[in-house]
Design a protein around this motif. Structure first.
Motif, mmCIF file in Angstrom:
data_model
loop_
_atom_site.group_PDB
_atom_site.id
_atom_site.type_symbol
_atom_site.label_atom_id
_atom_site.label_comp_id
_atom_site.label_asym_id
_atom_site.label_seq_id
_atom_site.Cartn_x
_atom_site.Cartn_y
_atom_site.Cartn_z
ATOM 1 N N VAL A 1 5.767 19.415 -25.322
ATOM 2 C CA VAL A 1 5.554 19.553 -23.883
ATOM 3 C C VAL A 1 5.318 18.155 -23.315
ATOM 4 N N PHE A 2 6.202 17.743 -22.439
ATOM 5 C CA PHE A 2 6.106 16.400 -21.863
ATOM 6 C C PHE A 2 6.242 16.461 -20.355
ATOM 7 N N ALA A 3 5.597 15.520 -19.710
ATOM 8 C CA ALA A 3 5.844 15.249 -18.298
ATOM 9 C C ALA A 3 6.359 13.815 -18.240
ATOM 10 N N VAL A 4 7.415 13.610 -17.499
ATOM 11 C CA VAL A 4 7.988 12.280 -17.313
ATOM 12 C C VAL A 4 7.944 11.989 -15.825
ATOM 13 N N ILE A 5 7.325 10.869 -15.475
ATOM 14 C CA ILE A 5 7.103 10.547 -14.066
ATOM 15 C C ILE A 5 7.644 9.148 -13.772
ATOM 16 N N PRO A 6 8.835 9.060 -13.193
ATOM 17 C CA PRO A 6 9.300 7.758 -12.718
ATOM 18 C C PRO A 6 8.700 7.503 -11.335
ATOM 19 N N GLY A 7 8.440 6.244 -11.036
ATOM 20 C CA GLY A 7 7.872 5.963 -9.727
ATOM 21 C C GLY A 7 7.842 4.486 -9.403
ATOM 22 N N VAL A 8 7.246 4.211 -8.256
ATOM 23 C CA VAL A 8 7.140 2.852 -7.732
ATOM 24 C C VAL A 8 5.764 2.702 -7.088
ATOM 25 N N ASN B 1 0.814 -1.214 0.000
ATOM 26 C CA ASN B 1 0.000 0.000 0.000
ATOM 27 C C ASN B 1 0.854 1.275 0.000
ATOM 28 N N TYR B 2 1.759 1.377 -0.977
ATOM 29 C CA TYR B 2 2.654 2.535 -1.032
ATOM 30 C C TYR B 2 2.874 2.954 -2.481
ATOM 31 N N PHE B 3 2.922 4.261 -2.701
ATOM 32 C CA PHE B 3 3.188 4.835 -4.019
ATOM 33 C C PHE B 3 4.100 6.036 -3.842
ATOM 34 N N GLU B 4 5.057 6.162 -4.750
ATOM 35 C CA GLU B 4 5.876 7.371 -4.774
ATOM 36 C C GLU B 4 6.345 7.600 -6.204
ATOM 37 N N GLY B 5 6.339 8.855 -6.613
ATOM 38 C CA GLY B 5 6.792 9.214 -7.953
ATOM 39 C C GLY B 5 7.328 10.630 -7.978
ATOM 40 N N TRP B 6 8.048 10.965 -9.038
ATOM 41 C CA TRP B 6 8.648 12.293 -9.219
ATOM 42 C C TRP B 6 8.233 12.826 -10.574
ATOM 43 N N TYR B 7 7.968 14.093 -10.650
ATOM 44 C CA TYR B 7 7.413 14.726 -11.851
ATOM 45 C C TYR B 7 8.465 15.628 -12.485
ATOM 46 N N PHE B 8 8.745 15.391 -13.763
ATOM 47 C CA PHE B 8 9.659 16.250 -14.525
ATOM 48 C C PHE B 8 8.883 16.825 -15.698
ATOM 49 N N LYS B 9 8.856 18.141 -15.811
ATOM 50 C CA LYS B 9 8.184 18.795 -16.934
ATOM 51 C C LYS B 9 9.242 19.259 -17.922
ATOM 52 N N LEU B 10 9.040 18.902 -19.179
ATOM 53 C CA LEU B 10 9.982 19.252 -20.241
ATOM 54 C C LEU B 10 9.237 20.029 -21.324
ATOM 55 N N VAL B 11 9.709 21.238 -21.610
ATOM 56 C CA VAL B 11 9.088 22.079 -22.631
ATOM 57 C C VAL B 11 10.190 22.643 -23.504
ATOM 58 N N ASP B 12 10.053 22.466 -24.828
ATOM 59 C CA ASP B 12 11.061 23.061 -25.709
ATOM 60 C C ASP B 12 10.811 24.563 -25.805
ATOM 61 N N PRO B 13 11.804 25.358 -26.211
ATOM 62 C CA PRO B 13 11.654 26.825 -26.235
ATOM 63 C C PRO B 13 10.488 27.317 -27.084
ATOM 64 N N SER B 14 10.116 26.580 -28.119
ATOM 65 C CA SER B 14 9.004 27.020 -28.970
ATOM 66 C C SER B 14 7.651 26.525 -28.455
ATOM 67 N N LEU C 1 3.659 11.767 -20.306
ATOM 68 C CA LEU C 1 2.458 12.482 -20.732
ATOM 69 C C LEU C 1 2.848 13.476 -21.816
ATOM 70 N N ASP C 2 2.187 13.397 -22.949
ATOM 71 C CA ASP C 2 2.421 14.310 -24.066
ATOM 72 C C ASP C 2 1.365 15.401 -23.989
ATOM 73 N N GLY C 3 1.782 16.600 -23.608
ATOM 74 C CA GLY C 3 0.849 17.708 -23.411
ATOM 75 C C GLY C 3 0.299 18.300 -24.692
ATOM 76 N N ILE C 4 0.938 18.068 -25.804
ATOM 77 C CA ILE C 4 0.445 18.580 -27.089
ATOM 78 C C ILE C 4 -0.524 17.583 -27.725
#
Length: 108
Positions: free
Chosen positions: A42-49, A25-38, A64-67
């Motif tokens: 736009v992506f979010a990359v979430i590694p987790g367990v 009964n445990y979850f943990e993850g980290w959120y990285f947002k990546l956006v190119d200059p233009s 996650l592909d934001g576009i």
């Protein structure tokens, strides 16, 4: 005892893995947002367990592909999840997630 010490250390480092010794009964993850200059990519990359209540566990990388408004879920065996004991650094198979400022903290 080692897990308790690592959990205590993680209290003072919020970015560090906090699930030492937890197997249910445990979850943990980290959120990285990546956006190119233009802003055309736009992506979010979430590694987790994730540990289910019954003890079944796996690691993952969600993208996650934001576009395109699409989501991708890449599952790994729990043994592929290797968090650092010194700060934030996570290895999932051949994938490494590190703070930009300290690449030497890579686990294993």
């Amino acid at each position: 005892m080692q897990d308790q010490l690592l959990r205590w250390r993680a209290l003072w480092q919020p970015e560090m893995y906090h699930g030492w010794g937890r197997k249910h009964n445990y979850f943990e993850g980290w959120y990285f947002k990546l956006v190119d200059p233009s802003s055309r990519a736009v992506f979010a990359v979430i590694p987790g367990v994730s540990y289910a209540q019954n003890g079944q566990a796996h690691a993952f990388i969600q993208v996650l592909d934001g576009i395109q408004c699409k989501a991708y879920y890449h599952q790994f065996p729990i043994e592929a999840f290797q968090p650092s004991t010194d700060g934030f650094a996570v290895q999932l198979g051949n994938n490494f997630f590190l703070p930009k400022k300290s690449p030497s903290t890579c686990p294993n």
